[in-house]
Design a protein around this motif. Structure first.
Motif, short mmCIF file in Angstrom:
data_model
loop_
_atom_site.label_atom_id
_atom_site.label_comp_id
_atom_site.label_asym_id
_atom_site.label_seq_id
_atom_site.Cartn_x
_atom_site.Cartn_y
_atom_site.Cartn_z
N GLY A 169 -2.60 -7.83 1.45
CA GLY A 169 -1.33 -7.14 1.66
C GLY A 169 -1.46 -6.02 2.67
N MET A 170 -0.32 -5.63 3.22
CA MET A 170 -0.32 -4.57 4.22
C MET A 170 -0.77 -3.25 3.62
N GLN A 171 -1.59 -2.52 4.37
CA GLN A 171 -2.01 -1.20 3.91
C GLN A 171 -1.83 -0.18 5.03
N VAL A 172 -1.50 1.03 4.62
CA VAL A 172 -1.43 2.18 5.51
C VAL A 172 -2.45 3.19 5.02
N SER A 173 -3.41 3.56 5.87
CA SER A 173 -4.48 4.48 5.48
C SER A 173 -4.38 5.77 6.28
N SER A 186 3.34 -7.78 4.99
CA SER A 186 2.86 -7.77 6.37
C SER A 186 3.86 -7.00 7.22
N SER A 187 3.43 -6.61 8.41
CA SER A 187 4.28 -5.82 9.29
C SER A 187 4.11 -6.24 10.73
N GLU A 188 5.20 -6.27 11.46
CA GLU A 188 5.15 -6.53 12.90
C GLU A 188 4.29 -5.49 13.60
N ALA A 189 4.20 -4.30 13.01
CA ALA A 189 3.41 -3.22 13.61
C ALA A 189 1.93 -3.55 13.67
N VAL A 226 8.42 -3.96 7.40
CA VAL A 226 7.54 -4.58 6.43
C VAL A 226 8.29 -5.72 5.74
N ALA A 227 7.59 -6.79 5.48
CA ALA A 227 8.16 -7.94 4.77
C ALA A 227 7.24 -8.33 3.64
N ASP A 228 7.81 -8.58 2.47
CA ASP A 228 7.06 -9.10 1.34
C ASP A 228 8.01 -9.95 0.50
N ALA A 229 7.60 -10.30 -0.70
CA ALA A 229 8.44 -11.15 -1.54
C ALA A 229 9.73 -10.46 -1.95
N ALA A 242 11.61 -8.00 -0.03
CA ALA A 242 12.61 -7.75 1.01
C ALA A 242 11.97 -7.81 2.38
N ASP A 243 12.83 -7.82 3.38
CA ASP A 243 12.41 -7.80 4.78
C ASP A 243 13.16 -6.65 5.44
N GLY A 244 12.55 -5.46 5.42
CA GLY A 244 13.24 -4.28 5.92
C GLY A 244 12.28 -3.31 6.57
N ALA A 245 12.48 -2.02 6.33
CA ALA A 245 11.62 -0.99 6.90
C ALA A 245 11.07 -0.12 5.78
N LEU A 246 9.83 0.29 5.94
CA LEU A 246 9.17 1.17 4.98
C LEU A 246 9.10 2.57 5.58
N ALA A 247 9.63 3.54 4.85
CA ALA A 247 9.59 4.93 5.29
C ALA A 247 8.59 5.70 4.44
N LEU A 248 7.61 6.33 5.09
CA LEU A 248 6.57 7.12 4.43
C LEU A 248 6.57 8.53 5.01
N ARG A 249 6.10 9.47 4.22
CA ARG A 249 5.91 10.83 4.74
C ARG A 249 4.43 11.20 4.60
N VAL A 250 3.89 11.73 5.68
CA VAL A 250 2.51 12.19 5.70
C VAL A 250 2.53 13.70 5.54
N THR A 251 2.05 14.18 4.41
CA THR A 251 2.05 15.62 4.13
C THR A 251 0.64 16.04 3.71
N GLY A 252 0.01 16.84 4.55
CA GLY A 252 -1.34 17.28 4.23
C GLY A 252 -2.30 16.11 4.14
N ASP A 253 -2.87 15.91 2.95
CA ASP A 253 -3.83 14.84 2.75
C ASP A 253 -3.22 13.64 2.03
N ARG A 254 -1.89 13.56 1.98
CA ARG A 254 -1.25 12.53 1.19
C ARG A 254 -0.28 11.69 2.00
N ILE A 255 -0.12 10.43 1.55
CA ILE A 255 0.93 9.54 2.05
C ILE A 255 1.92 9.33 0.91
N GLU A 256 3.16 9.69 1.13
CA GLU A 256 4.17 9.57 0.09
C GLU A 256 5.22 8.55 0.51
N GLN A 257 5.46 7.55 -0.36
CA GLN A 257 6.52 6.60 -0.07
C GLN A 257 7.86 7.26 -0.32
#
Length: 608
Positions: free
Chosen positions: A490-494, A516-519, A539-542, A544-559
């Motif tokens: 599965g797609m991962q953001v690190s 998975s993601s076109e990115a 991002v597309a998975d079982a 939906a096929d849309g967009a994933l919005a995340l926020r990067v704050t300090g040492d964290r990734i927040e959906q």
């Protein structure tokens, strides 16, 4: 193998055959390949003689089938977008724009899909106009933007069909198109259309000037015979090459403006060549000013070479004959196709106005992943490649000297048995991800060009197919999580901390199981908005096929949320842009407007 089948397979391999003093090598060199020397043609007669001879040598014997040739997929690293009140395309170098399917200047959003260009007024939140461009080129069109003009680029590459009485070899040819469109008043209007031989490789824009790279192959016609092939088939082919007119090598074009069409063909005086070449492909760099009222011929500058990857800085344009999907036409003793012996790189200098100047060539062992495997810094070009033989990778540092790109330093042996999945160069530092079962993220010190070195390594499961800078000493990796055996899950953001070059570490991770993601293959699909740490990607998975919005704050990734189109038939999310306090998520069928802070929907613009 029938003669027809051989010809079809030859289309994929012929451009690599090189006319050199020592002949093609079946094995890549274990050391740095020699630099290519610039040679100019003195006359049309010399150009014709040498191109014909090189082409004939490329037809010595029917080339083998491509065999295990493979197209390498992977992501491209991209840079921080514009920092004003609206975002820009996620590109490699700040200030050097790249073609994409969506552009914005803050007043409007311009999209292109299915050969139709559409304009959305961001203040009124409505579509103000659309234009069917009547494209004949089949590739997905992209665009560049400057002032009230858009430049549309459409790839005409492909294989010409075989006629009943002839077989036409035009590998990668066709008719690519460049269109100048006026956007004044929000109603697009076609000003001028350029249609020329060859496939569109890529383009780069600095200021209002776009440099467009097109690769063409000679138009040879051979007699076609069905059934068993005569023993002298190759002699027949040589004869066809000998009878081919000079125009077979020189690409032509036509320009239509206001109902009037003019035609032209590349002049011999515009052509240069490196010392080694095949005579089967020709690159030309065209220059178009988006502020002009009509297109000209682009003042072409050409070199006898092929090219697949384009990298641009403010003052240079590099074109690499990447060869990552081709196999050399020369076979080994066992009858297998031998891998190419390296990657050729050609540098053009870019004056503020006027034609580019072809100034240097070089060669490195192995294959590039994509354009982000190259980076110019402090008068040097850094290049990351993977070997054809043992899949070990290296970073080499080149410097221009007397028309050659000469290697001055190298660090080798990265990820032996693996291949490169992503590369990012940031000033004097570099980051390389290789993968087979685990993902070593290598940190490199490139401050001393003569002594590049690995400073640290991080092993994790999965891989990053794209590395995105998100602030000082922070990288976002977009790719796939994987099992210990290397199977993607599965797609991962690190989120990586690279403060300590000796010990890069992953701070946080977000996984979309089965996603998975076109990115992962196109970094233009990523929006990074540093003002509020917003990261948006399709991002597309079982689910939906849309967009994933995340926020990067300090040492964290927040959906934050998953964004989806209001209209179920609008298609998948492709791009996201910021204009003022609104986040616009673009699909082929419409544009979703969301509040930038809360991500609550505030509007929908239908593009149907």
């Amino acid at each position: 193998m029938s003669r027809r089948s051989w010809l079809l397979s030859a289309l994929a391999v012929l451009p690599l055959a090189a006319c050199t003093a020592s002949g093609p090598s079946a094995e890549p060199s274990p050391v740095a390949a020699p630099a290519l020397k610039l040679v100019a043609f003195d006359s049309c007669a010399q150009l014709e003689k040498e191109l014909r001879a090189a082409a004939e040598k490329s037809y010595v014997a029917p080339p083998p089938l491509p065999g295990n040739a493979r197209a390498l997929n992977g992501a491209e690293a991209a840079s921080t977008p514009d920092s004003g009140s609206h975002s820009g395309t996620n590109v490699h170098e700040v200030g050097v724009d790249e073609p994409d399917i969506v552009k914005t200047d803050g007043r409007r959003i311009v999209t292109i899909s299915g050969g139709v260009l559409r304009v959305v007024d961001t203040a009124a939140r409505r579509q103000t106009g659309k234009l069917d461009l009547g494209l004949q080129a089949f590739g997905e069109p992209t665009l560049l933007l400057a002032g009230d003009h858009a430049l549309v680029l459409a790839d005409g590459g492909g294989i010409s069909p075989l006629r009943d009485d002839t077989r036409i070899i035009r590998p990668g040819n066709g008719r690519s198109e460049v269109l100048l469109v006026d956007l004044t008043g929000g109603t697009p209007r076609l000003l001028s259309r350029y249609r020329g031989d060859g496939r569109l490789v890529d383009a780069r824009q600095h200021g209002s000037v776009a440099r467009v790279v097109i690769s063409s192959s000679p138009d040879f016609q051979f007699p076609y015979r069905g059934g068993p092939q005569p023993e002298n088939v190759m002699e027949d082919d040589r004869g066809s090459i000998e009878r081919a007119p000079m125009e077979a090598w020189l690409p032509s074009w036509e320009i239509t403006t206001g109902g009037a069409t003019t035609r032209g063909r590349l002049e011999c005086s515009a052509v240069s060549r490196p010392e080694s070449y095949s005579g089967l492909s020709m690159l030309r760099v065209l220059s178009f000013d988006l502020n002009a009222t009509a297109l000209g011929d682009g003042e072409p500058v050409a070199v006898v070479a092929d090219g697949d990857a384009v990298y641009g800085s403010a003052g240079s344009l590099y074109i690499a004959n990447n060869q990552n999907w081709r196999m050399n036409a020369a076979g080994t003793d066992a009858g297998r196709a031998a891998p190419p012996d390296g990657t050729d790189i050609y540098r053009f200098s870019l004056p503020p106005v006027g034609q580019p100047l072809y100034v240097a060539s070089g060669k490195v062992p192995g294959r590039l992943l994509n354009q982000y495997s190259m980076s110019e810094w402090d008068g040097h070009l850094r290049v990351a490649t993977t070997s054809w033989t043992d899949d070990a990778s290296a970073v080499r540092v080149l410097r221009e000297k007397d028309g050659k790109l000469v290697e001055v330093g190298a660090v080798e042996g990265l990820g032996r048995g693996e291949r490169i999945y992503s590369v990012r160069f940031i000033g004097p530092r570099g980051y390389v991800v290789t993968f087979r079962q685990t993902d070593p993220l290598y940190s490199l010190d490139l401050a001393v060009p003569q002594k590049p070195r690995v400073t640290g390594e991080l092993k994790i499961t999965g891989y990053s197919a794209h590395l995105q800078p998100v602030g000082e000493n922070r990288l976002i990796g977009v790719g796939q999580e994987a099992t210990a055996q290397g199977r993607p899950t599965g797609m991962q953001v690190s989120l990586f901390d690279v403060t300590d070059p000796a010990a890069p570490r992953r701070l946080d991770q977000h996984v979309v199981p089965g996603g998975s993601s076109e990115a992962e293959s196109d970094p233009h699909a990523i929006l990074w908005w540093p003002a509020n740490g917003l990261l948006v990607l399709p991002v597309a998975d079982a689910r939906a096929d849309g967009a994933l919005a995340l926020r990067v704050t300090g040492d964290r990734i927040e959906q934050t949320t998953r964004l989806a189109a209001t209209d179920a038939d609008a298609g998948p999310m492709r791009r996201a842009v910021v204009v003022g306090d609104v986040l616009w998520s673009v699909t082929d069928g419409g544009v979703l407007a969301s509040n930038l802070s809360t991500l609550k929907q505030v509007g929908w613009v239908d593009l149907k």
